[in-house]
Design a protein around this motif. Structure first.
Motif, PDB file in Angstrom:
ATOM      1  N   VAL A 375       0.809  -0.991  -0.159  1.00  0.00           N
ATOM      2  CA  VAL A 375       0.081   0.115  -0.163  1.00  0.00           C
ATOM      3  C   VAL A 375       0.908   1.366  -0.068  1.00  0.00           C
ATOM      4  N   ALA A 376       1.661   1.259   0.781  1.00  0.00           N
ATOM      5  CA  ALA A 376       2.726   2.363   0.784  1.00  0.00           C
ATOM      6  C   ALA A 376       3.597   2.853  -0.440  1.00  0.00           C
ATOM      7  N   ALA A 377       3.663   1.701  -1.276  1.00  0.00           N
ATOM      8  CA  ALA A 377       4.429   1.921  -2.411  1.00  0.00           C
ATOM      9  C   ALA A 377       3.783   2.540  -3.557  1.00  0.00           C
ATOM     10  N   GLN A 378       2.477   2.441  -3.545  1.00  0.00           N
ATOM     11  CA  GLN A 378       1.378   2.563  -4.548  1.00  0.00           C
ATOM     12  C   GLN A 378       1.474   4.275  -5.052  1.00  0.00           C
ATOM     13  N   ASP A 379       1.166   4.334  -6.327  1.00  0.00           N
ATOM     14  CA  ASP A 379       0.888   5.786  -6.823  1.00  0.00           C
ATOM     15  C   ASP A 379      -0.288   6.157  -6.576  1.00  0.00           C
ATOM     16  N   PRO A 380      -0.647   7.099  -5.688  1.00  0.00           N
ATOM     17  CA  PRO A 380      -2.056   7.567  -5.301  1.00  0.00           C
ATOM     18  C   PRO A 380      -2.937   7.959  -6.349  1.00  0.00           C
ATOM     19  N   ALA A 381      -2.304   8.164  -7.366  1.00  0.00           N
ATOM     20  CA  ALA A 381      -3.144   8.667  -8.721  1.00  0.00           C
ATOM     21  C   ALA A 381      -3.605   7.276  -9.594  1.00  0.00           C
ATOM     22  N   ASP A 382      -2.985   6.335  -9.420  1.00  0.00           N
ATOM     23  CA  ASP A 382      -3.067   5.070 -10.037  1.00  0.00           C
ATOM     24  C   ASP A 382      -2.781   4.094  -9.328  1.00  0.00           C
ATOM     25  N   PRO A 383      -3.327   3.770  -8.056  1.00  0.00           N
ATOM     26  CA  PRO A 383      -2.948   2.589  -7.306  1.00  0.00           C
ATOM     27  C   PRO A 383      -3.492   1.113  -7.488  1.00  0.00           C
ATOM     28  N   GLY A 384      -2.584   0.302  -7.188  1.00  0.00           N
ATOM     29  CA  GLY A 384      -2.771  -0.978  -7.423  1.00  0.00           C
ATOM     30  C   GLY A 384      -3.842  -1.606  -6.317  1.00  0.00           C
ATOM     31  N   VAL A 385      -4.297  -2.818  -6.264  1.00  0.00           N
ATOM     32  CA  VAL A 385      -5.238  -3.473  -5.397  1.00  0.00           C
ATOM     33  C   VAL A 385      -4.766  -4.291  -4.558  1.00  0.00           C
ATOM     34  N   GLU A 397      -7.219  -4.689  10.579  1.00  0.00           N
ATOM     35  CA  GLU A 397      -7.155  -3.128  10.007  1.00  0.00           C
ATOM     36  C   GLU A 397      -7.589  -2.815   8.789  1.00  0.00           C
ATOM     37  N   MET A 398      -7.151  -3.658   7.915  1.00  0.00           N
ATOM     38  CA  MET A 398      -7.037  -3.403   6.291  1.00  0.00           C
ATOM     39  C   MET A 398      -8.551  -3.723   5.780  1.00  0.00           C
ATOM     40  N   LYS A 399      -9.729  -3.255   6.203  1.00  0.00           N
ATOM     41  CA  LYS A 399     -10.741  -3.570   5.589  1.00  0.00           C
ATOM     42  C   LYS A 399     -10.954  -3.228   4.175  1.00  0.00           C
ATOM     43  N   GLU A 400     -10.165  -2.234   3.632  1.00  0.00           N
ATOM     44  CA  GLU A 400     -10.632  -2.025   2.213  1.00  0.00           C
ATOM     45  C   GLU A 400      -9.735  -2.592   1.402  1.00  0.00           C
ATOM     46  N   ALA A 401      -8.975  -3.503   1.926  1.00  0.00           N
ATOM     47  CA  ALA A 401      -8.263  -4.646   0.805  1.00  0.00           C
ATOM     48  C   ALA A 401      -9.422  -5.477   0.569  1.00  0.00           C
ATOM     49  N   LEU A 402      -9.371  -6.267  -0.604  1.00  0.00           N
ATOM     50  CA  LEU A 402     -10.083  -7.352  -0.876  1.00  0.00           C
ATOM     51  C   LEU A 402      -9.845  -8.607  -0.201  1.00  0.00           C
ATOM     52  N   LEU A 403     -10.548  -9.033   0.721  1.00  0.00           N
ATOM     53  CA  LEU A 403     -10.337  -9.991   1.645  1.00  0.00           C
ATOM     54  C   LEU A 403     -10.913 -11.477   1.185  1.00  0.00           C
ATOM     55  N   VAL A 404      -9.757 -12.450   1.285  1.00  0.00           N
ATOM     56  CA  VAL A 404     -10.192 -13.752   0.544  1.00  0.00           C
ATOM     57  C   VAL A 404     -10.047 -14.886   1.742  1.00  0.00           C
ATOM     58  N   ASN A 405     -10.412 -16.006   1.109  1.00  0.00           N
ATOM     59  CA  ASN A 405     -10.230 -17.402   2.059  1.00  0.00           C
ATOM     60  C   ASN A 405      -9.043 -18.004   1.238  1.00  0.00           C
ATOM     61  N   PRO A 406      -7.936 -17.879   1.527  1.00  0.00           N
ATOM     62  CA  PRO A 406      -6.929 -18.536   0.492  1.00  0.00           C
ATOM     63  C   PRO A 406      -7.120 -20.105   0.423  1.00  0.00           C
ATOM     64  N   TYR A 407      -7.770 -20.817   1.286  1.00  0.00           N
ATOM     65  CA  TYR A 407      -8.090 -22.138   1.096  1.00  0.00           C
ATOM     66  C   TYR A 407      -9.141 -22.272  -0.343  1.00  0.00           C
ATOM     67  N   ASP A 408     -10.081 -21.378  -0.403  1.00  0.00           N
ATOM     68  CA  ASP A 408     -11.083 -21.304  -1.385  1.00  0.00           C
ATOM     69  C   ASP A 408     -10.260 -20.861  -2.836  1.00  0.00           C
ATOM     70  N   LEU A 424     -10.912   2.829 -11.526  1.00  0.00           N
ATOM     71  CA  LEU A 424      -9.977   3.842 -10.910  1.00  0.00           C
ATOM     72  C   LEU A 424     -10.435   4.507  -9.709  1.00  0.00           C
ATOM     73  N   ASP A 425     -11.783   4.873  -9.836  1.00  0.00           N
ATOM     74  CA  ASP A 425     -12.145   5.823  -8.536  1.00  0.00           C
ATOM     75  C   ASP A 425     -12.215   4.950  -7.276  1.00  0.00           C
ATOM     76  N   ARG A 430     -10.227   3.239  -2.103  1.00  0.00           N
ATOM     77  CA  ARG A 430      -9.573   2.165  -1.106  1.00  0.00           C
ATOM     78  C   ARG A 430      -8.217   2.312  -0.720  1.00  0.00           C
ATOM     79  N   HIS A 431      -7.448   2.745  -1.677  1.00  0.00           N
ATOM     80  CA  HIS A 431      -6.032   3.075  -1.100  1.00  0.00           C
ATOM     81  C   HIS A 431      -5.832   4.241  -0.145  1.00  0.00           C
ATOM     82  N   GLN A 432      -6.639   5.311  -0.349  1.00  0.00           N
ATOM     83  CA  GLN A 432      -6.578   6.345   0.385  1.00  0.00           C
ATOM     84  C   GLN A 432      -7.077   6.213   1.983  1.00  0.00           C
ATOM     85  N   LYS A 433      -7.859   5.366   1.794  1.00  0.00           N
ATOM     86  CA  LYS A 433      -8.099   4.913   3.358  1.00  0.00           C
ATOM     87  C   LYS A 433      -7.198   3.878   4.093  1.00  0.00           C
ATOM     88  N   LEU A 434      -6.768   2.977   3.188  1.00  0.00           N
ATOM     89  CA  LEU A 434      -5.772   1.935   3.646  1.00  0.00           C
ATOM     90  C   LEU A 434      -4.344   2.830   4.087  1.00  0.00           C
TER      91      LEU A 434
END
Length: 462
Positions: A375-385, A397-408, A424-425, A430-434
């Protein structure tokens, strides 16, 4: 101001950038108080006449670094044996990989007694002692037995397992009793605190007193969650440094027509890397538009390769990556780039910034700071997910990430597709809040909050 004494398995010079964010954060308080950092030197020696290795002292500015050599037998039973063949797999919910060899616990306790015996003469009356991680759970009990009355805090960097898993350790009651020799216990996540509370109530027949206080075995301890963070400003600065920019430019040039998915892990069975690769395979199978356009870069740095479980996971991962590349690869496109070596820390931010999706999907993890670094490394204008496992401590803490069950595997593939298609919006929001959250709860906040709580504990124990 009381002097800070840090005790951990390994010691680092906090003045050196290579020491990492944790060492630098601890170094601030150590420098301010003329503190002491005590631990294993990293050296294994042949048994001497006393069966004990030498003590070494050196100054790092105002900080005293005191380290102790270990003999081969002690290292093998304390570190390789009990710490990493019992506690590590059990605390990561892998009872099937635990080796409950009866000889390990003797070495584990012997080294903790040795640490206590060597540390005691170095202590001052008003010191604040901060012990770190699973290698040293019984250290406070050993210090107390030698007459130590200073305030002692403990922080567990890995997860605490549920009560029923913890109870599978043959010596679990001794471990739990040892924790009550501390004044303050810090965990990464509130879920860990809940596991501790249930253990206290159901196994130790103790009680919760409210206000984070617990009583069992005739002792009272405070226990709370102190989620560790990163130095966001330091990592952001690395992102704009030459090595990072060169890496970013290289990735963008080499993969100009691709979208990068990135995983950075130690090659450990707790990290869920084979599950992640299978999810990527399903993504390619179910969403053909990602073929020739998406590339997974998986960095899996070597660790404990002499242990069978780690050799097994390496062979499994190499087979999976080879099969995917064989089934889907083209002459000008390999779906998976698997790298089994370390990547220099100065280059990591550029790699993260170039990735459209960051995959942090451990099966179980205490925190996982790679999620915060991404998250810290992303470009705020065009951030990754960020795609994040719900079983990582960071997920609290990081509820704005896309949370997954890795076993699924199927569900993870669907979520990765969602990440690749996210507008993009939404990515910006999401990035701003994270980013704000990891700034608010950075590594300096973690250090200040824990030490403030420890300093607030009464020095005389009941």
């Amino acid at each position: 101001m009381s002097r800070l004494v840090v005790v951990s398995n390994r010691v680092a010079d906090p003045r050196k950038p290579a020491a990492g964010g944790l060492a630098v954060a601890l170094g601030e308080s150590l420098q301010q108080t003329g503190g002491l950092w005590f631990g294993w030197s990293g050296t294994i020696v042949e048994d001497g006449p006393t069966g004990e290795g030498e003590m070494h002292k050196q100054q790092a500015g105002k900080v005293t670094l005191a380290t102790l050599d270990l003999c081969r037998e002690d290292h093998d039973s304390y570190y390789a044996g009990y710490s990493n063949d019992v506690l590590w797999p059990v605390f990561h919910n892998r009872l099937d990989l635990a080796n409950f060899d009866a000889g390990f616990i003797g070495g584990y306790r012997r080294v903790n007694q040795l640490f206590a015996r060597k540390l005691m003469p170095l202590l001052k009356e008003d010191d604040i002692i901060w012990v770190h991680d699973y290698h040293l759970i019984p250290l406070a009990a050993e210090l107390r037995a030698m007459g130590c009355r200073q305030r002692i805090g403990f922080f567990l960097h890995i997860p605490l397992p549920p009560q029923i898993i913890m109870a599978a350790i043959p010596q679990h009651e001794w471990l739990a009793r040892s924790l009550f020799a501390y004044d303050l216990i810090g965990f990464q996540a509130h879920q860990d605190v809940q596991h501790f509370e249930r253990y206290v109530q159901n196994e130790a027949h103790g009680e919760s007193l409210g206000d984070d206080m617990y009583r069992a075995y005739g002792q009272t301890v405070r226990c709370s969650a102190f989620p560790i963070g990163i130095d966001v400003d330091e990592f952001s600065a690395l992102t704009h440094a030459k090595e990072s920019r060169d890496m970013y430019d290289t990735m963008k040039r080499e993969y100009s027509s691709r979208r990068l998915l990135l995983g950075i892990d130690r090659l450990d069975y707790s990290k869920g890397i084979p599950h992640r690769v299978r999810a990527f395979r399903e993504l390619l199978a179910n969403y053909p538009e990602n073929r020739r356009s998406a590339t997974l870069i998986q960095i899996a740095s070597p660790t404990r390769e002499s242990v069978d479980a780690y050799g097994d996971i390496r062979r499994e991962l190499e087979s999976l990556c080879g099969a995917i590349n064989g089934d889907y690869g083209e002459l000008d496109w390999m779906p998976v780039r698997y790298i089994h070596r370390m990547v220099a820390r100065k280059r990591v931010p550029g790699l993260c910034r170039a990735a459209a999706v960051g995959l942090v999907t451990p099966l179980r993890d205490g925190m996982n700071l790679v999620a915060k670094e991404y998250v810290a490394a992303q470009d705020p204008a065009d951030p990754g997910v960020l795609v994040l496992s719900r079983f990582a401590g960071a997920a609290e803490e990081m509820k704005e990430a896309l949370l997954v069950n890795p076993y699924d595997v199927h569900g993870t593939a669907e979520t990765v597709q969602q990440a690749l298609q996210m507008p993009l919006d939404e990515r910006r929001a999401r990035h701003q809040k994270l980013l704000q959250r990891i700034r608010d709860h950075d590594v300096h906040w973690w250090r200040r909050t824990f030490l403030s709580a420890l300093e607030g504990m009464p020095q005389v124990r009941d």
